[in-house]
Design an enzyme around this catalytic site. Structure first.
Site, PDB file in Angstrom:
ATOM      1  N   TRP A  69      -6.734   6.867  -5.096  1.00 19.13           N
ATOM      2  CA  TRP A  69      -5.390   6.317  -4.948  1.00 19.13           C
ATOM      3  C   TRP A  69      -5.361   5.218  -3.875  1.00 19.13           C
ATOM      4  O   TRP A  69      -6.230   4.353  -3.855  1.00 19.13           O
ATOM      5  CB  TRP A  69      -4.373   7.436  -4.695  1.00 19.13           C
ATOM      6  CG  TRP A  69      -4.275   8.383  -5.855  1.00 19.13           C
ATOM      7  CD1 TRP A  69      -4.804   9.647  -5.950  1.00 19.13           C
ATOM      8  CD2 TRP A  69      -3.644   8.133  -7.133  1.00 19.13           C
ATOM      9  NE1 TRP A  69      -4.544  10.196  -7.187  1.00 19.13           N
ATOM     10  CE2 TRP A  69      -3.833   9.299  -7.937  1.00 19.13           C
ATOM     11  CE3 TRP A  69      -2.939   7.063  -7.684  1.00 19.13           C
ATOM     12  CZ2 TRP A  69      -3.350   9.403  -9.237  1.00 19.13           C
ATOM     13  CZ3 TRP A  69      -2.447   7.177  -8.980  1.00 19.13           C
ATOM     14  CH2 TRP A  69      -2.659   8.333  -9.739  1.00 19.13           C
ATOM     15  N   SER A  70      -4.408   5.256  -2.977  1.00 17.72           N
ATOM     16  CA  SER A  70      -4.240   4.132  -2.053  1.00 17.72           C
ATOM     17  C   SER A  70      -5.301   4.056  -0.967  1.00 17.72           C
ATOM     18  O   SER A  70      -5.357   3.057  -0.238  1.00 17.72           O
ATOM     19  CB  SER A  70      -2.852   4.154  -1.416  1.00 17.72           C
ATOM     20  OG  SER A  70      -1.897   3.683  -2.337  1.00 17.72           O
ATOM     21  N   ALA A  71      -6.166   5.032  -0.868  1.00 19.50           N
ATOM     22  CA  ALA A  71      -7.335   4.846  -0.007  1.00 19.50           C
ATOM     23  C   ALA A  71      -8.178   3.680  -0.523  1.00 19.50           C
ATOM     24  O   ALA A  71      -8.990   3.115   0.216  1.00 19.50           O
ATOM     25  CB  ALA A  71      -8.159   6.123   0.063  1.00 19.50           C
ATOM     26  N   LYS A  73      -7.054   0.800  -0.963  1.00 18.34           N
ATOM     27  CA  LYS A  73      -6.623  -0.402  -0.251  1.00 18.34           C
ATOM     28  C   LYS A  73      -7.538  -0.735   0.917  1.00 18.34           C
ATOM     29  O   LYS A  73      -7.717  -1.903   1.267  1.00 18.34           O
ATOM     30  CB  LYS A  73      -5.180  -0.231   0.234  1.00 18.34           C
ATOM     31  CG  LYS A  73      -4.148  -0.189  -0.886  1.00 18.34           C
ATOM     32  CD  LYS A  73      -2.745  -0.044  -0.324  1.00 18.34           C
ATOM     33  CE  LYS A  73      -1.685  -0.116  -1.425  1.00 18.34           C
ATOM     34  NZ  LYS A  73      -1.711   1.048  -2.324  1.00 18.34           N
ATOM     35  N   TYR A 159       5.995  -0.984   2.270  1.00 16.84           N
ATOM     36  CA  TYR A 159       4.714  -0.709   1.609  1.00 16.84           C
ATOM     37  C   TYR A 159       4.660  -1.287   0.200  1.00 16.84           C
ATOM     38  O   TYR A 159       5.514  -1.014  -0.633  1.00 16.84           O
ATOM     39  CB  TYR A 159       4.519   0.801   1.573  1.00 16.84           C
ATOM     40  CG  TYR A 159       3.176   1.275   1.103  1.00 16.84           C
ATOM     41  CD1 TYR A 159       2.010   0.849   1.715  1.00 16.84           C
ATOM     42  CD2 TYR A 159       3.078   2.202   0.067  1.00 16.84           C
ATOM     43  CE1 TYR A 159       0.774   1.319   1.302  1.00 16.84           C
ATOM     44  CE2 TYR A 159       1.851   2.681  -0.355  1.00 16.84           C
ATOM     45  CZ  TYR A 159       0.700   2.229   0.263  1.00 16.84           C
ATOM     46  OH  TYR A 159      -0.517   2.700  -0.148  1.00 16.84           O
TER      47      TYR A 159
END
Length: 373
Positions: A69-71, A73, A159
């Site tokens: 997921w957003s890890a 980024k 965000y």
């Protein structure tokens, strides 16, 4: 059963905390997860347990991959930082320098640094957008290029959950000629020998863990008129991560697939001045630019959050007690972080997503012990 591939003395409490998560009686009971810690370039912890799949037919192994997921980024932030380090990109220059079409609708002065720190005013789509649209790179980037900001760029932080990936990823593509997938493979995964990729390589399909979507958040925060753009048009669907379309797409904000060791190696390098096992990812100056605070430590969606150039600093103990720690977390609990003071790179990945928007209790407990001096 927990597998202790590596456990150096002094990390027994971390092992016990990790193991205890498999015995919880709530929504955060682990079904399959892994944890890796490097210290000054040496792997000192590698733990995993549970199953990759719902049928409990495939035990979790050291090569198991999870959608983080957003890890994700943090991986893209490193890619951009590398190009800033070489002088190809500049955080303080307008995005339109590399992507001229982006200057439409009053966006000519939005900088790369504003994109990386969630200040660009583009945290969602104005045009009707379906989940299937997200798999079409050209369609989505053209849509963002012609869209007017949803709020005044630079005026606040909100965000950019999905759009961050296309905004930063298209700049990377224009500047280097490589898609984000190919860039990450060539310039991050290969030199680091890190088991991570944007999407899922065809040869690794059998190694991917099935994602278990979160329960409804019983303490859900009501999002304001700025933050709400992030979670509608389309509404995020965690189950999509199990679909072939998701796994084959390039969604740089949310669909990096990594083993715990792969993600930990990235942060192990960043915790040690940008170097690991003979590979140099960033110069000390490039690393300093990556982690320099950008804007106020307040996010309209996530609350108190100090953004740098695509990574979050350890405000409020997010990544341990030291203020110079940094990293990125993902929806459902997975995270990677660097703690330079102790030379530690840490990654935790899980297939059972927790519902907490901020501060997954599994992740919080693990990072507390993993960063303990």
């Amino acid at each position: 059963m927990i597998v202790e591939n590596v456990l150096r003395p002094g990390f027994e409490a971390l092992r016990d905390r990790f193991a205890a998560h498999f015995a919880r009686d709530d929504e955060f009971r682990e079904l399959g997860a892994a944890l890796v810690v490097y210290r000054h370039g040496e792997k000192v912890v590698e733990l995993y347990g549970g199953w990759q799949d719902d049928a409990a037919s495939q035990p979790w192994g050291e090569r198991t991959l999870t959608n983080i997921w957003s890890a994700s980024k943090g991986v893209l932030a490193l890619a951009i930082a590398q190009q800033v380090d070489t002088g190809v990109l500049d955080y303080d220059a307008p995005v339109a320098r590399w992507w001229p079409e982006f200057a439409q609708a009053g966006k000519g002065s939005i900088t790369l640094g504003q994109v990386m720190s969630h200040r660009a005013g583009l945290n969602g789509f104005s045009e009707p957008t379906t989940a299937q649209d997200l798999y079409d790179w050209e369609l989505v980037t053209a849509r963002l290029a012609r869209q007017a900001p949803l709020w005044q760029p630079g005026s606040l932080v909100a965000y950019h959950g999905m759009t961050y990936g296309w905004l930063a990823g298209e700049v990377l593509r224009r500047a280097t000629g490589l898609t984000p997938r190919d860039y990450i493979a060539a310039h991050i995964a290969a030199p680091l020998q890190a088991d991570l990729a944007l999407g899922v390589p065809a040869a690794r399909a059998a190694d991917v863990a099935t994602i278990v979507p979160p329960q409804a958040d019983g303490k859900a925060v009501e999002l304001n008129s700025f933050a709400i753009h992030c979670v509608r048009n389309p509404v995020p669907d965690a189950a999509a991560a199990n679909q072939p379309g998701w796994r084959s797409a390039q969604l740089p904000a949310v669909n990096v697939h990594a083993s715990a060791d792969g993600l930990a190696r990235l942060y192990a390098a960043l915790a040690n001045g940008g170097r690991l096992d003979g590979a140099t990812l960033l110069s000390p100056a490039g690393l300093a630019r990556l982690v320099a605070p950008r804007g106020a430590a307040e996010d309209q969606m996530l609350g108190a959050r100090q953004w740098a150039a695509g990574v979050a600093l350890s405000l409020g103990g997010l990544y341990g007690p030291r203020a110079d720690a940094f990293g990125h977390s993902g929806w459902g609990g997975s995270f990677g972080c660097a703690d330079p003071a102790s030379g530690r790179g840490i990654a935790y990945i899980t297939r059972r997503m927790g519902s907490a928007l901020n501060g997954d209790p599994r992740a919080r407990g693990l990072v507390e012990l993993a960063t303990k001096m």
